[in-house]
Design a protein around this motif. Structure first.
Motif, mmCIF file in Angstrom:
data_model
loop_
_atom_site.group_PDB
_atom_site.id
_atom_site.type_symbol
_atom_site.label_atom_id
_atom_site.label_comp_id
_atom_site.label_asym_id
_atom_site.label_seq_id
_atom_site.Cartn_x
_atom_site.Cartn_y
_atom_site.Cartn_z
ATOM 1 N N GLN A 56 47.575 40.644 27.869
ATOM 2 C CA GLN A 56 47.383 40.401 29.254
ATOM 3 C C GLN A 56 45.861 40.521 29.332
ATOM 4 O O GLN A 56 45.166 40.193 30.139
ATOM 5 C CB GLN A 56 48.182 40.888 30.105
ATOM 6 C CG GLN A 56 47.839 42.669 30.324
ATOM 7 C CD GLN A 56 48.930 43.112 31.341
ATOM 8 O OE1 GLN A 56 50.012 43.309 31.049
ATOM 9 N NE2 GLN A 56 48.447 43.512 32.489
ATOM 10 N N GLU A 60 42.861 38.571 31.713
ATOM 11 C CA GLU A 60 42.470 39.593 32.926
ATOM 12 C C GLU A 60 40.742 39.562 32.843
ATOM 13 O O GLU A 60 40.129 39.776 33.862
ATOM 14 C CB GLU A 60 43.027 41.121 32.998
ATOM 15 C CG GLU A 60 44.428 41.054 33.307
ATOM 16 C CD GLU A 60 45.281 42.398 33.071
ATOM 17 O OE1 GLU A 60 46.284 42.577 33.548
ATOM 18 O OE2 GLU A 60 44.596 43.226 32.564
ATOM 19 N N ALA A 93 46.966 32.840 34.862
ATOM 20 C CA ALA A 93 47.732 33.721 35.542
ATOM 21 C C ALA A 93 47.177 35.032 35.514
ATOM 22 O O ALA A 93 47.078 35.718 36.479
ATOM 23 C CB ALA A 93 49.034 33.553 35.179
ATOM 24 N N ASP A 94 46.861 35.430 34.459
ATOM 25 C CA ASP A 94 46.420 36.823 34.020
ATOM 26 C C ASP A 94 45.076 36.874 34.746
ATOM 27 O O ASP A 94 44.552 38.036 35.309
ATOM 28 C CB ASP A 94 46.160 37.206 32.654
ATOM 29 C CG ASP A 94 47.705 37.509 32.034
ATOM 30 O OD1 ASP A 94 48.424 37.635 32.635
ATOM 31 O OD2 ASP A 94 47.586 37.349 30.798
ATOM 32 N N ARG A 97 44.987 36.951 38.961
ATOM 33 C CA ARG A 97 45.565 38.318 39.346
ATOM 34 C C ARG A 97 44.696 39.221 39.454
ATOM 35 O O ARG A 97 44.515 40.113 40.588
ATOM 36 C CB ARG A 97 46.637 38.832 38.044
ATOM 37 C CG ARG A 97 47.544 40.010 38.833
ATOM 38 C CD ARG A 97 48.670 40.263 38.100
ATOM 39 N NE ARG A 97 48.430 40.570 36.602
ATOM 40 C CZ ARG A 97 48.465 39.960 35.409
ATOM 41 N NH1 ARG A 97 49.108 38.724 35.665
ATOM 42 N NH2 ARG A 97 48.070 40.038 34.277
ATOM 43 N N TYR A 100 41.243 37.759 42.173
ATOM 44 C CA TYR A 100 41.434 37.756 43.539
ATOM 45 C C TYR A 100 41.165 39.174 44.027
ATOM 46 O O TYR A 100 41.174 39.361 45.284
ATOM 47 C CB TYR A 100 43.133 37.498 43.796
ATOM 48 C CG TYR A 100 43.044 35.786 43.911
ATOM 49 C CD1 TYR A 100 42.104 34.780 43.121
ATOM 50 C CD2 TYR A 100 43.739 35.335 44.885
ATOM 51 C CE1 TYR A 100 42.301 33.652 43.366
ATOM 52 C CE2 TYR A 100 44.036 33.919 44.989
ATOM 53 C CZ TYR A 100 43.081 33.152 44.366
ATOM 54 O OH TYR A 100 43.149 31.668 44.297
ATOM 55 N N ASP A 132 51.304 29.842 43.085
ATOM 56 C CA ASP A 132 50.701 30.477 44.256
ATOM 57 C C ASP A 132 49.249 30.036 44.334
ATOM 58 O O ASP A 132 48.721 30.477 45.432
ATOM 59 C CB ASP A 132 50.784 32.063 44.008
ATOM 60 C CG ASP A 132 52.234 32.565 44.172
ATOM 61 O OD1 ASP A 132 53.029 31.872 44.560
ATOM 62 O OD2 ASP A 132 52.460 33.604 43.758
ATOM 63 N N TYR A 133 48.679 29.389 43.381
ATOM 64 C CA TYR A 133 47.112 29.284 43.394
ATOM 65 C C TYR A 133 46.965 27.588 43.517
ATOM 66 O O TYR A 133 45.647 27.250 43.653
ATOM 67 C CB TYR A 133 46.479 29.676 41.926
ATOM 68 C CG TYR A 133 46.856 31.036 41.898
ATOM 69 C CD1 TYR A 133 46.049 32.130 42.570
ATOM 70 C CD2 TYR A 133 47.799 31.613 40.688
ATOM 71 C CE1 TYR A 133 46.285 33.473 42.295
ATOM 72 C CE2 TYR A 133 48.087 32.903 40.625
ATOM 73 C CZ TYR A 133 47.363 33.759 41.186
ATOM 74 O OH TYR A 133 47.538 35.088 41.034
#
Length: 351
Positions: A56, A60, A93-94, A97, A100, A132-133
Motif C-alpha cells: 500500500q 499512498e 484507493a491507496d 486515502r 485527502y 466514495d470518490y
C-alpha cells in the motif's frame, strides 16, 4: 466468425493480407476491443503483479506526490486527477486515502477523479472500489476534459505497441509475424529494406521503437494546462531496447505468439526516446530515476515505520513487501520514474 478466437482472427488476417508488424500484433493482442487482453484482463493479479498490489505504500506515496504537485500547479480550484490503466483501482484507493488527509478539504473538492479505462469489466471493479470518490471514465486520454491535470500511470508505457527492426547482414528489416509451413504464427523479417531505426548503433542487431509516445505527448499538450504526468515503468534509463517482447500467463513467461488475447504482452520502455520527444516539443522532463530512489525521496522509510508501528503483528510482511519496491535487487532499480510537465513549474517531488 462469432466463435473465432483472437488467434484465429489474426491468422485469418495474415492469410488474407500477409505478415503484420510486431506493433500491429501487440495492438490486436492487447487492445482489441472485443478479445484483446486489456478488454477482458483475465489475468490481473495472476498473470502478473504490480507495485500497488505489492504494498500500500506505493499508492499512498503517489497520493502525497499528487497533493504536492497540485500545490505546484497553484492549487487550481478544479483539476483532473487522472490515472491511465487503473487496474482494480488499488493504486488510486491507496493514493486518495492519504491525499485527502494531506490535502484537506480544499484538495478533495478540487480533484475530479478521471480513470482512463476502456474495459467495461474493469470499470465495474474500479467503480465499486472507488465509489466514495465518484470516478468518471474515459476510453482514451484524448477524451479527458481540458484544463489543469495531474496524471499517474504505473506500468502503462510498457504495453504501448512497439515496432522491431533487426539487422539482416548489413541491412535493417522490420520484424513481422507471419505463418510457418504448418499455419502457425511465426516471427520473420519483412522482405523490404527498412530505414535505419532511430539512434541505432552500428553494433545493435535489434532495436525496438514504441509507436505510442507521440500520441501520448500530443494528448497531454492539447488536453492539459498546466499539468504534471508521472509514469513508473521498467526499462533502461538511456539505452534503446533491443528484442524485449515478452508474454506472461499465470505468472509464467510464455511465447509471445502462444496466447494472443489471453496473455500479457510487454516490452521494455525506451525512457531515453520518451524524454527526447517530450523535450523536443517543449515539455520539462525530470528523470528517469530508479523507482527505489524516487519512493525513498517521497518518504517511503517514514511511512514504512508508521505502518510497522501500527501493525506489529504483520511487521515482517509489511517490511518485506516494501523492500520489494525499493531494493535495487528487486523492483527498486529495474523500475524507473519519469515526470513530464508543462513549462515553468517547480521541481517535482521525489526526484
Amino acid at each position: 466468425m462469432a466463435d473465432m478466437t483472437l488467434k484465429d482472427r489474426i491468422i485469418r488476417l495474415i492469410e488474407t493480407d500477409g505478415p503484420i508488424p510486431v506493433s500491429t500484433y501487440m495492438q490486436l493482442a492487447l487492445h482489441d476491443t472485443a478479445q484483446g487482453y486489456y478488454a477482458t484482463r483475465p489475468g490481473l493479479g495472476t498473470d502478473f503483479i504490480t507495485a500497488p498490489e505489492v504494498s500500500q505504500i506505493f499508492g499512498e506515496l503517489l497520493g502525497l506526490w499528487a497533493v504536492h504537485e497540485w500545490k505546484a500547479l497553484g492549487e487550481p480550484g478544479t483539476f483532473q486527477l487522472v490515472e491511465i490503466g487503473p487496474g482494480r483501482g488499488t493504486l488510486m484507493a491507496d493514493a486518495l486515502r492519504l491525499a485527502y488527509v494531506a490535502g484537506g478539504r480544499k484538495f478533495a473538492d478540487a480533484a475530479q477523479l478521471r480513470l482512463v479505462e476502456p474495459s467495461p469489466e474493469l470499470r465495474k471493479v474500479q467503480t465499486e472500489r472507488l465509489k466514495d470518490y465518484e470516478p468518471a471514465f474515459s476510453d482514451t486520454l484524448s477524451e479527458v476534459p481540458a484544463g489543469p491535470m495531474i496524471l499517474l500511470a504505473n506500468e502503462y508505457l510498457d504495453c504501448l505497441p512497439a515496432r522491431q527492426f533487426r539487422k539482416d547482414g548489413g541491412t535493417w528489416r522490420e520484424c513481422v509475424i507471419g505463418l510457418d509451413d504448418d499455419g502457425n504464427l511465426a516471427f520473420g523479417l519483412a522482405a523490404d529494406e527498412a530505414r535505419a531505426p532511430e539512434r541505432s548503433a552500428d553494433t545493435a542487431q535489434c532495436v525496438e521503437v514504441q509507436t505510442g509516445f507521440d500520441l501520448l505527448i500530443a494528448d497531454l499538450v492539447t488536453r492539459a494546462d498546466p499539468f504534471r504526468a508521472l509514469f513508473l515503468d521498467y526499462g533502461p534509463a538511456d539505452a534503446t531496447p533491443g528484442d524485449s517482447l515478452r508474454a506472461f500467463k499465470l505468472g509464467e513467461q510464455v511465447s509471445p505468439l502462444a496466447f494472443p488475447g489471453d496473455a500479457d504482452l510487454t516490452v521494455d520502455v525506451d525512457f531515453g526516446r520518451l524524454k527526447r520527444l517530450a523535450t523536443k516539443i517543449g515539455l520539462d522532463v525530470t528523470g528517469p530515476t530508479p523507482q527505489g530512489m524516487f519512493l525513498m525521496g517521497l518518504g517511503a522509510q517514514a511511512r514504512l515505520n508508521q505502518l510497522v508501528e501500527a501493525n506489529p503483528d504483520h511487521a515482517e510482511a509489511i517490511y518485506n513487501n516494501a523492500q520489494r519496491l525499493i531494493d535495487p535487487k528487486d523492483m527498486g532499480s529495474r523500475f524507473k520514474a519519469i515526470c513530464l510537465s508543462s513549462k515553468a513549474l517547480p521541481h517535482p517531488a521525489g526526484f
